[in-house]
Scaffold this active site. Structure first.
Site, PDB file in Angstrom:
ATOM      1  N   ASP A 176       0.809  -1.232   0.000  1.00 50.60           N
ATOM      2  CA  ASP A 176       0.000   0.000   0.000  1.00 50.60           C
ATOM      3  C   ASP A 176       0.838   1.276   0.000  1.00 50.60           C
ATOM      4  O   ASP A 176       0.775   2.100   0.910  1.00 50.60           O
ATOM      5  CB  ASP A 176      -0.956  -0.008   1.204  1.00 50.60           C
ATOM      6  CG  ASP A 176      -1.948  -1.155   1.122  1.00 50.60           C
ATOM      7  OD1 ASP A 176      -3.036  -0.951   0.581  1.00 50.60           O
ATOM      8  OD2 ASP A 176      -1.618  -2.279   1.549  1.00 50.60           O
ATOM      9  N   HIS A 192       0.652   3.519  -2.533  1.00 45.25           N
ATOM     10  CA  HIS A 192      -0.272   4.555  -3.019  1.00 45.25           C
ATOM     11  C   HIS A 192       0.426   5.723  -3.724  1.00 45.25           C
ATOM     12  O   HIS A 192       0.154   6.901  -3.447  1.00 45.25           O
ATOM     13  CB  HIS A 192      -1.146   5.096  -1.881  1.00 45.25           C
ATOM     14  CG  HIS A 192      -2.189   4.113  -1.412  1.00 45.25           C
ATOM     15  ND1 HIS A 192      -3.427   4.022  -1.982  1.00 45.25           N
ATOM     16  CD2 HIS A 192      -2.148   3.156  -0.463  1.00 45.25           C
ATOM     17  CE1 HIS A 192      -4.124   3.057  -1.386  1.00 45.25           C
ATOM     18  NE2 HIS A 192      -3.361   2.506  -0.465  1.00 45.25           N
ATOM     19  N   ASP A 215      -1.629  -2.138  -4.333  1.00 44.64           N
ATOM     20  CA  ASP A 215      -1.816  -0.684  -4.236  1.00 44.64           C
ATOM     21  C   ASP A 215      -0.477   0.063  -4.293  1.00 44.64           C
ATOM     22  O   ASP A 215      -0.193   0.943  -3.478  1.00 44.64           O
ATOM     23  CB  ASP A 215      -2.581  -0.292  -2.965  1.00 44.64           C
ATOM     24  CG  ASP A 215      -4.082  -0.543  -3.083  1.00 44.64           C
ATOM     25  OD1 ASP A 215      -4.526  -0.925  -4.184  1.00 44.64           O
ATOM     26  OD2 ASP A 215      -4.807  -0.365  -2.090  1.00 44.64           O
ATOM     27  N   ASN A 249      -6.700  -3.130  -4.902  1.00 42.90           N
ATOM     28  CA  ASN A 249      -8.010  -2.674  -5.382  1.00 42.90           C
ATOM     29  C   ASN A 249      -7.926  -1.288  -6.018  1.00 42.90           C
ATOM     30  O   ASN A 249      -8.806  -0.895  -6.782  1.00 42.90           O
ATOM     31  CB  ASN A 249      -9.024  -2.654  -4.234  1.00 42.90           C
ATOM     32  CG  ASN A 249      -8.572  -1.799  -3.069  1.00 42.90           C
ATOM     33  OD1 ASN A 249      -7.447  -1.941  -2.580  1.00 42.90           O
ATOM     34  ND2 ASN A 249      -9.418  -0.902  -2.617  1.00 42.90           N
ATOM     35  N   HIS A 250      -6.842  -0.542  -5.741  1.00 42.26           N
ATOM     36  CA  HIS A 250      -6.698   0.782  -6.354  1.00 42.26           C
ATOM     37  C   HIS A 250      -6.098   0.685  -7.758  1.00 42.26           C
ATOM     38  O   HIS A 250      -6.397   1.509  -8.614  1.00 42.26           O
ATOM     39  CB  HIS A 250      -5.808   1.694  -5.492  1.00 42.26           C
ATOM     40  CG  HIS A 250      -6.540   2.331  -4.357  1.00 42.26           C
ATOM     41  ND1 HIS A 250      -6.902   3.651  -4.342  1.00 42.26           N
ATOM     42  CD2 HIS A 250      -6.993   1.808  -3.194  1.00 42.26           C
ATOM     43  CE1 HIS A 250      -7.546   3.925  -3.216  1.00 42.26           C
ATOM     44  NE2 HIS A 250      -7.610   2.821  -2.499  1.00 42.26           N
ATOM     45  N   HIS A 302      -4.436  -9.288  -0.835  1.00 45.36           N
ATOM     46  CA  HIS A 302      -4.824  -7.875  -0.721  1.00 45.36           C
ATOM     47  C   HIS A 302      -6.347  -7.804  -0.618  1.00 45.36           C
ATOM     48  O   HIS A 302      -7.053  -7.645  -1.614  1.00 45.36           O
ATOM     49  CB  HIS A 302      -4.335  -7.082  -1.943  1.00 45.36           C
ATOM     50  CG  HIS A 302      -4.508  -5.595  -1.807  1.00 45.36           C
ATOM     51  ND1 HIS A 302      -3.474  -4.745  -1.472  1.00 45.36           N
ATOM     52  CD2 HIS A 302      -5.601  -4.803  -1.927  1.00 45.36           C
ATOM     53  CE1 HIS A 302      -3.921  -3.501  -1.411  1.00 45.36           C
ATOM     54  NE2 HIS A 302      -5.212  -3.510  -1.689  1.00 45.36           N
ATOM     55  N   HIS A 354      -3.661  -4.185   1.934  1.00 47.58           N
ATOM     56  CA  HIS A 354      -4.955  -3.467   1.928  1.00 47.58           C
ATOM     57  C   HIS A 354      -5.258  -2.770   3.246  1.00 47.58           C
ATOM     58  O   HIS A 354      -5.744  -1.648   3.255  1.00 47.58           O
ATOM     59  CB  HIS A 354      -6.103  -4.404   1.549  1.00 47.58           C
ATOM     60  CG  HIS A 354      -7.424  -3.681   1.416  1.00 47.58           C
ATOM     61  ND1 HIS A 354      -7.621  -2.677   0.491  1.00 47.58           N
ATOM     62  CD2 HIS A 354      -8.587  -3.805   2.090  1.00 47.58           C
ATOM     63  CE1 HIS A 354      -8.864  -2.235   0.602  1.00 47.58           C
ATOM     64  NE2 HIS A 354      -9.463  -2.891   1.566  1.00 47.58           N
ATOM     65  N   HIS A 387      -4.399  -0.587   6.299  1.00 44.17           N
ATOM     66  CA  HIS A 387      -3.366   0.445   6.393  1.00 44.17           C
ATOM     67  C   HIS A 387      -2.662   0.543   7.740  1.00 44.17           C
ATOM     68  O   HIS A 387      -1.598   1.147   7.850  1.00 44.17           O
ATOM     69  CB  HIS A 387      -3.946   1.807   6.017  1.00 44.17           C
ATOM     70  CG  HIS A 387      -4.050   1.998   4.538  1.00 44.17           C
ATOM     71  ND1 HIS A 387      -4.017   3.233   3.943  1.00 44.17           N
ATOM     72  CD2 HIS A 387      -4.169   1.096   3.528  1.00 44.17           C
ATOM     73  CE1 HIS A 387      -4.119   3.087   2.621  1.00 44.17           C
ATOM     74  NE2 HIS A 387      -4.219   1.798   2.359  1.00 44.17           N
TER      75      HIS A 387
END
Length: 538
Positions: free
Chosen positions: A16, A18, A56, A124-125, A213, A241, A243
């Protein structure tokens, strides 16, 4: 495992990241890029065998050029070079990387010079979307900078074939599932449609490492993946996933495997879980033994959060006092100052930490108190915090109410940060459930429409809604042609409503719908959505 030798795998674990989150923000715009650089630099300094990412990597489904450029820059800077790769891949790579145009691990490509391979599942992002089912990781994979594994093409069942790695006498079976809608994956597990393949020879000599995830905490009856669903032969599960950083491996007493949850490397929501210090992990594996070393991230922006309930301070103020709001304001200001002071103490001696911290003060004003203008309050700290717009958040304990649906007027008047936390599909569902009879759907289902609108908004899939409507129109037209319905509005409406009442295959019985007139003679475009979930009733 304290000494590194030719039998010890060293793996850097992170999830993650991002990349690109708030990249247009004047203060926080580069946070994700700076921290990703720190993570990859750490991999090089520790001379790891490979980097393992749990999804992610990007915040947006279609990352900006800036985000993609920064990602490629870091991968090229730290992962390319002459350092020899000391492990080999034993499994059939055409199976492991079958979705790639170059179905082999990047360091074995004769045209590339890779010193640290990166293996990643998608989150998922940054999941595959569109007719071609491609995602940002596929671009990096095609460029030879990353090995994207854990892709699933079937929506009915899942067969997970591990990437088999060997270094000296140590063998790792690396399993992975890229993000799948939780309800769907839950259903697959319940129906025994998830199979994890194991090596034929010496299956007990492998260290089984699994990357997932999905939701770990329960968000609904089936909107998460219970830990006991996973196979008990696993040794370590890397859970992406979620955080909150819970990187120290925790043993699941039922299945007897360990779970590490590295958490995100950037704060994306101002919630208590995100205030836990961010870490990545250095995993050492030798034979069937492992050791996970926590490595704190120094470039992450500090985040401090505090909750206060005004009713807990009766000696300082009460709702009846004439100047109570002024007193509350002064009290909140004092609390923010204290948090800023604490952040400054922590930051001293660490020049890599960004100057302005993230501060969130949540004020429960139930009991007759009134809120005040948060924007005016925040102006006092505009040069000292990274998030002046959402520094202060008022909450109130609510009494249980009957289900009244969503008040769209009230919703639109809320701060944008709160609106963003509502799921698009939920808004669509609520809208149609509370809509007037003549506004309800008769051909499309709420679920299908919700998924299409979600893809349109979240994934910027411009054709999602059009494809859903085209598909449903074509199917309805085919149904009407088969029944030789007379081409008049009354007959068509009657046949459609009969189809709805009878729960014909053409339409799901619970479907509500879009008042679209259906021309029996004209043929609709024959484009079916390739991904399950964008429409309902296939």
């Amino acid at each position: 495992l304290s000494t590194d030798d030719e039998d010890t795998f060293k793996i850097l674990i992170a999830t993650d990241i991002h990349l690109g989150y708030l990249e247009k923000d004047a203060v926080r715009g580069n946070d994700t890029f700076v921290t990703f650089d720190e993570i990859m630099k750490c991999a090089k300094q520790n001379e790891v065998d490979f980097v393992l990412l749990g999804g992610d990597l990007f915040h947006d489904n279609k990352p900006s050029r800036k985000a993609m450029h920064n990602c490629m820059e870091a991968l090229r800077k730290y992962c390319m070079g002459d350092k020899p790769i000391l492990f080999e891949v034993l499994s059939d790579q055409a199976v492991n990387f079958g979705n790639s145009k170059f179905p082999w691990v990047n360091y074995q490509d004769e045209n590339l010079n890779i010193s640290i391979p990166v293996f990643s599942v998608h989150g998922n992002h940054d999941d595959p979307t569109g007719a071609d089912g491609l995602c940002a990781l596929d671009l990096l994979s095609c460029a030879g900078m990353l090995n994207h594994f854990g892709r699933s093409l079937s929506v009915e069942k899942l067969e997970i074939s591990p990437v088999l790695l060997q270094k000296g006498s140590t063998q790792i079976a690396l399993y992975g599932i890229g993000s799948i809608p939780d309800e769907r994956l839950y259903r697959m597990f319940v129906n025994n449609q998830v199979t994890m393949l194991r090596p034929r020879e010496d299956e007990n000599s492998w260290f089984n490492l699994f990357v997932i995830h999905q939701n770990r905490s329960k968000h609904g009856a089936t909107n998460y993946i219970p830990e006991q669903f996973l196979d008990d032969f696993l040794d370590l599960v890397v859970w992406g996933h979620e955080h909150e950083c819970k990187i120290a491996p925790v043993r699941n007493e039922q299945q007897l495997f360990y779970i590490t949850q590295p958490g995100s490397s950037v704060v994306t929501s101002l919630s208590p879980g995100e205030a836990v210090k961010k870490h990545i992990g250095l995993l050492r594996v030798k034979g069937r033994k492992m050791n996970l070393q926590k490595i704190p991230l120094h470039t992450v922006r500090q985040f401090l959060i505090q909750d206060i309930t005004l009713m807990d301070y009766p000696d300082i103020f009460s709702p009846e006092q004439p100047n109570v709001t002024h007193k509350v304001q002064a009290f909140c200001q004092q609390k923010v100052e204290e948090m800023l002071e604490e952040a400054e103490k922590e930051r001293l001696g660490n020049p890599q930490t960004p100057e302005k911290p993230l501060i969130r003060l949540r004020v429960d004003y139930s009991g007759g108190f009134e809120s005040f203008n948060t924007m005016r309050f925040s102006q006092k700290f505009v040069d000292r915090v990274a998030n002046p717009k959402d520094l202060l958040h008022f909450t109130r304990q609510r009494e249980a109410k009957d289900d009244e649906g969503i008040d769209f007027e009230a919703l639109l008047s809320r701060p944008s940060s709160e609106v963003l936390q509502l799921r698009v599909e939920d808004l669509v569902k609520e809208y149609f459930q509370t809509a007037e009879k003549n506004m309800q759907l008769s051909l499309l289902t709420e679920q299908g429409m919700g998924k299409a609108v979600q893809e349109f908004v979240d994934k910027e899939e411009r054709d999602a809604i059009e494809e859903l409507i085209s598909y449903q129109l074509e199917k309805t037209q085919r149904y009407l042609r088969e029944r030789h319905v007379e081409a008049s509005e009354e007959k068509i409406d009657e046949e459609v409503s009969v189809g709805l009442r009878g729960g014909k295959k053409m339409l799901k019985p619970e479907g509500r719908t879009l008042g679209v007139r259906v021309g029996v003679g004209c043929k609709g475009p024959d484009r079916e959505r390739r991904r399950e979930g964008t429409f309902n009733g296939s």
